[in-house]
Write an enzyme that holds these catalytic residues in place. Structure first.
Site, PDB file in Angstrom:
ATOM      1  CB  SER A  13      -0.900   0.005   1.236  1.00 26.23           C
ATOM      2  OG  SER A  13      -1.547   1.250   1.386  1.00 26.23           O
ATOM      3  CE  LYS A  56     -13.029   2.196   0.434  1.00 25.20           C
ATOM      4  NZ  LYS A  56     -12.855   3.105  -0.713  1.00 25.20           N
ATOM      5  CG  ASN A  77     -12.818   6.810   2.911  1.00 30.66           C
ATOM      6  OD1 ASN A  77     -13.629   7.620   3.348  1.00 30.66           O
ATOM      7  ND2 ASN A  77     -11.697   7.174   2.301  1.00 30.66           N
ATOM      8  CG  ASP A  92     -13.238   6.692  -0.862  1.00 28.77           C
ATOM      9  OD1 ASP A  92     -12.024   6.965  -0.822  1.00 28.77           O
ATOM     10  OD2 ASP A  92     -13.700   5.576  -0.558  1.00 28.77           O
TER      11      ASP A  92
END
Length: 408
Positions: A13, A56, A77, A92
């Site tokens: 990530s 989520k 999120n 988001d």
């Protein structure tokens, strides 16, 4: 302050790198199975969390409060712990809106197609509708699907909100023929690895503005950091972090005639930038357990080129490499997408009189000038820019870096 990313399989990530530039808090990865969610959220050692797929929606029953936006979208999120309570937010929306605005496309009264019907799709649809678009969601079944796209040839924007095309399955595309949309003004893909998914490569080939999901990733992280710290962060940091991360992720790919110095210059680049160097010929030989000097005479050039393309596909999927290619890789047109998908392509030029031929079967035929005449237009077609390599390899590498920084 302990923050982090919550997900199931996080792999590599970029969130820790992004958040290290947004605040002074610690940021780590939390990989949890579904049955571990409730206990972790109630007892985990964190102040703030980002939440990624597939959780989520799953985290919502364990939260004490939802922000109005998270409630409206039905997806969280970002989670913060305040006064013993867990509060869910959705950043988001801001991330996708930032991504959309970067295209400059005006959507008022125009049709936007969104591929996928999951949580990412819901957020994209909400933003698009807020900007005046007539939104159509495409799914595998239902009245609007991938088999009746001709109904939507008037679309001005296409958004890929699915994982299709994501590493490592980089050759997949949710829509194969963008030429079927003559009114298309932009293509957005929430995927950011690779830098250019197949649908973005198709858009680029048609001259249609296109954007991947990296800017969205950075923008949503910026708003998350504001929730974590309770302090505002100037939006100017989004472009700075985005540009830095994009340069870091992209491969630097060297093409050119056999013996032009790709491996030597590549080694200098790798050392200066602290990147791995991958020599495509060496990778091919290791994969098949044979030397190229054995493959070409016995199997023929066509067989060798097929093996070379497989090697380039594998290398091109990866990120942050310096890649030295074989001199003839440009003779296979499809190799362009494999290399361009995740990198910047640099043509190393060198006087033909300086090119060695030892150990290079195709160069030993004595027809270097003829080979160059055939390949030069192909090198030019593949390359983002070219650099002369007639002197010190270190100086050539430094010149490449200067050009890359100017292009950023």
């Amino acid at each position: 302050m302990q923050c982090g990313l919550l997900g199931r399989k996080l792999g590599h990530s970029y969130s820790p790198q992004i958040h290290s530039q947004l605040g002074s808090y610690d940021y780590r990865l939390f990989e949890k199975e579904p049955e571990e969610l409730e206990y972790f959220l109630k007892n985990g050692d964190f102040t703030g969390l980002n939440v990624t797929i597939p959780y989520k929606k799953d985290v919502i029953p364990f939260l004490d409060e939802l922000s109005p936006r998270a409630k409206a979208l039905g997806a969280v999120n970002t989670i913060v712990r305040r006064n013993g309570k867990l509060i869910g937010h959705n950043t988001d929306y801001f991330g996708f809106e930032t991504m959309l605005l970067s295209t400059g496309v005006s959507l008022q009264g125009k049709k936007a197609l969104v591929c996928g019907s999951g949580g990412a799709s819901s957020t994209a649809c909400a933003v698009l509708k807020a900007h005046g678009a007539n939104v159509v969601v495409l799914s595998r079944t239902g009245k609007d699907n991938y088999q009746n796209l001709n109904r939507h040839s008037d679309a001005a924007l296409i958004v890929n909100a699915t994982p299709v095309g994501m590493y490592p399955n980089v050759e997949a595309s949710p829509i194969e023929d963008l030429a079927a949309f003559p009114m298309l003004e932009g293509v957005l893909d929430l995927v950011y690895n690779p830098a250019r998914t197949s649908i973005l490569l198709k858009a680029e080939a048609l001259g249609i503005p296109c954007v991947n999901g990296l800017r969205m990733l950075v923008a949503q992280a910026k708003e998350s950091a504001e929730w974590f710290t309770g302090e505002p962060i100037d939006d100017s940091c989004i472009e700075m972090i985005y540009s830095r991360l994009r340069r870091q992720m992209e491969n630097i790919i060297l093409i050119g005639m056999p013996g032009c110095g790709k491996t030597t210059v590549g080694a200098s680049l790798a050392k200066i930038l602290s990147r791995p160097l991958k020599d495509a010929d060496a990778e091919l030989e290791q994969a098949v357990g044979r030397k190229i000097t054995e493959i070409l005479p016995t199997d023929g050039e066509a067989s060798f080129r097929s093996l070379e393309s497989e090697t380039l596909l594998d290398l091109g999927k990866q990120s942050g490499l310096v890649i030295a290619t074989g001199g003839g890789c440009v003779t296979i047109p499809n190799n362009y997408e494999k290399l361009h998908r995740n990198g910047t392509i640099v043509w190393l030029k060198r006087d033909l009189d300086l090119l060695p031929t030892d150990g290079r079967p195709l160069s030993q035929t004595g027809h270097l000038q003829e080979m160059y005449q055939k390949r030069a237009p192909l090198y030019a077609r593949f390359a983002d820019f070219s650099v002369e390599n007639s002197g010190d390899p270190q100086e050539t590498a430094e010149e490449i870096i200067r050009i890359l920084e100017d292009r950023a």
